[in-house]
Design an enzyme around this catalytic site. Structure first.
Site, PDB file in Angstrom:
ATOM      1  N   ASP A 268       0.865  -1.179   0.000  1.00 35.77           N
ATOM      2  CA  ASP A 268       0.000   0.000   0.000  1.00 35.77           C
ATOM      3  C   ASP A 268       0.896   1.221   0.000  1.00 35.77           C
ATOM      4  OD1 ASP A 268       0.669  -0.198   3.019  1.00 35.77           O
ATOM      5  OD2 ASP A 268      -0.298   1.750   2.801  1.00 35.77           O
ATOM      6  N   CYS A 308      -5.893   3.644 -19.996  1.00 36.33           N
ATOM      7  CA  CYS A 308      -6.830   4.119 -18.972  1.00 36.33           C
ATOM      8  C   CYS A 308      -7.854   5.064 -19.582  1.00 36.33           C
ATOM      9  CB  CYS A 308      -6.079   4.783 -17.821  1.00 36.33           C
ATOM     10  SG  CYS A 308      -5.722   6.529 -18.053  1.00 36.33           S
ATOM     11  N   CYS A 311      -6.335   8.553 -20.522  1.00 36.94           N
ATOM     12  CA  CYS A 311      -5.479   8.603 -21.708  1.00 36.94           C
ATOM     13  C   CYS A 311      -6.266   8.350 -22.993  1.00 36.94           C
ATOM     14  CB  CYS A 311      -4.318   7.620 -21.566  1.00 36.94           C
ATOM     15  SG  CYS A 311      -3.081   8.202 -20.374  1.00 36.94           S
TER      16      CYS A 311
END
Lengths: 399, 399
Positions: A268, A308, A311
């Site tokens: 994380d 994504c 993009c």
């Protein structure tokens, strides 16, 4: 929704210590190695649960300290637990609050009983103990609960680190006693600073207690990237093979690639989300400061190899405009992009391990990536350094 | 993508002046009456284009003044126009900048030539004229362009309003001359303050020029809600039947319901988006301040008759928590909910007109809705009042 916790190793890379695994929780399974976006206050900042699902994340991290302060774990419990409260149906790991009470809160008193501190929100005097941490995490309904630990900043002197190891073991036993299982998992945390002997001692003591998984704590707390990696390199191989290994709070893309090669399974870090809000975007080859004048009328996507939603639809020029205009949408789009980069990196890493070619994958990454420590808006190294005494970081609230 | 502008009346309500219509533009058609979310700086704050599409909006409003200042219309043009820049493929109407230069900018000089003003962003001296407004809106690639008008605040004395009517007509002619059609539409704006004779004069002069549509300007500029509605009630019936009628900047749900009944076809207002960011949520019966303590552990959705993605997944308690924690997600979820409420109101209104039962629909709305003027975070009436001289509103940037 009711499978008990388990961990299965699916494949081991022949050239490195990397392994492909699967964690099962009451809220679904997690293909490992996996990155967990940080959802401090009941939301991964600027993301909806649908966003995170679409990005492919299977587990997020929630912050015990923040949620206990606001809205309070009783509120979350009355509303059906953290999953239901925030509309996230997949797995949740919660930290123990140990890191936050030592780094965020004021006026703390550290003893073998626990930590007394003042809320960074309203100054009220509170305490955190292993028992209290278990109580909060149970109220939140976490799938993976972290034992309460004593996490000193680096550099700290040897007596402070040795005391932290001793106290972390004491608290780990009390956490284990106070924890009510009900299908969920409790992970123990290893401390020991940058001292090999203390790390070995901490691993031995924590592993002996019997946790469902183990975390490497006490990294990314002020030391250099090189030292962080050295600590992990000496600690990870000591941890039991048959349990998940979670590396806490450390996560440049370069860190992830190296640490997966050392056999870490869970990660994380606030880096992808916080950097997004500061206008720093990750690409397949490094970082990009979206506010730079060179992007004024640049029609290209942030990364032309990126699939994504940002993009596919928006130019660097538009993202620069949104960021400079202070638009909320800048936060959202930048976060979507950065988290997609992280999710994609993990997907490719998992495939490489399955194919037995992780060393090749990591070498390819290193050759493309101009690795450097991240910087904040003012160009200073990030994460900001703790002082040796672990005092609150001035003016900054750590996620 | 290349149909020229047209307006078709599909149905007229027998009991009111409401009408169902369809506007066709080079970027798709708009079922009217329609509400346009305000996208000041190339984004409807906190919304992606996908969000707006999913909510069912067919046209948004962009701000000429803001986009000319930042990033500059040349940048937007080089990137393919505003649609492409912001990733929105449906229709865009841009205002003329007239309202903003008079309300936002500093040190303005108003003459028949145009307005000289200082940018609220960096203090640079700029000017806006009908020709410049047309040039900017052409660069942005708007589907519906607004003529440049002189929009005085209310109250203003009669000479000021009369001068505004004269100048608005002069500027409307110059806008018409400078406008290059290419399938797009130019709308004229009617002024005249709260003076019946001046409103009649303005309508006559503007309608005579020959625009593709007409807007009622000079409302929601400081006067009471009752006076706004009276002005529209006297102006709307005078406007040509065969062209769309756009009511500028006025839009509580109650306003929309009343003004559709007077034959207005297009609306815009920052109310649903700005109120969302201030934590004020619209429901089917009124408004709700999400920060109120009573919602601390309220598991219900904001509105249990609402089908929006927020009400389907999140509780009032969670939205209250996000708002109080200052989370970006609060902005997004609140905005999604409020815009859904607006989109839904317009959908139901259009159905009622088609069914010839608009009067009944409006009566039903009035009986449910506790109408009141909206308030800002401090409980003051919103929109904030202009001073009589139209000075900048202290500390606030109007969307």
């Amino acid at each position: 929704m009711s499978a008990p916790f388990s961990f299965l190793t699916l494949a081991c890379d022949p050239g490195t210590a990397a392994r492909r695994g699967r964690i099962t929780t009451p809220h679904g399974s997690i293909e490992t190695p996996a990155f967990m976006p940080v959802g401090t206050a009941g939301t991964v900042k600027a993301m909806t649960p649908e966003d995170l699902e679409a990005l492919g994340f299977e587990m997020i991290l929630g912050n015990t300290y923040h949620l206990a302060l606001r809205p309070g774990e009783d509120v979350v419990r009355r509303l059906g637990g953290l999953h239901r409260f925030m509309g996230w149906e997949r797995a949740i790991l919660t930290d123990s609050g140990g890191f936050q009470v030592l780094s965020l809160a004021d006026l703390r008193t550290l003893s073998d009983d626990g930590v007394e501190f003042r809320s960074h929100l309203d100054g009220s005097l509170l305490s955190m103990t292993p028992e209290r941490s278990m109580q909060i995490q149970e109220a939140l309904g976490s799938d993976i609960v972290m034992a309460f630990d004593d996490c000193p900043a680096l550099p700290s002197d040897r007596p402070r680190i040795e005391a932290a190891v001793r106290r972390t073991t004491l608290w780990a036993r009390r956490s284990r006693e106070a924890f009510r299982k009900e299908g969920r998992a409790l992970f123990g945390i290893v401390q020991g600073g940058d001292d090999r002997e203390l790390r070995e001692r901490s691993v031995a003591e924590i592993a002996a207690i019997g946790f469902e998984g183990h975390a490497i704590g006490g990294v990314s707390v002020g030391e250099s990237a090189g030292l962080s990696r050295s600590i992990v390199a000496l600690t990870a191989p000591l941890l039991p093979q048959d349990r998940p290994r979670y590396l806490m709070g450390m996560g440049t893309p370069g860190d992830l690639v190296e640490m997966m090669g050392l056999g870490c399974d869970l990660f994380d870090c606030v880096l992808p989300t916080r950097n997004a809000r500061n206008g720093t975007l990750f690409t397949s080859t490094g970082r990009l400061q979206i506010k730079r004048r060179e992007f004024l009328d640049d029609p290209r996507p942030v990364d032309d190899t990126c699939a994504c939603p940002v993009c596919r639809r928006f130019s660097r020029a538009y993202l620069r405009h949104l960021y400079l205009a202070g638009e909320i949408l800048a936060m959202r789009l930048n976060t979507l992009h950065n988290l997609h980069q992280y999710a994609d990196l993990m997907r490719r890493a998992r495939s490489a391990i399955e194919a037995g070619r992780y060393a090749e994958f990591a070498a390819g990454f290193r050759s493309r990536w101009a690795d450097q420590r991240p910087v904040d808006e003012a160009g200073r190294p990030w994460p900001r350094r703790h002082t040796a005494g672990g005092r609150k970081i001035a003016g900054e609230v750590i996620e």
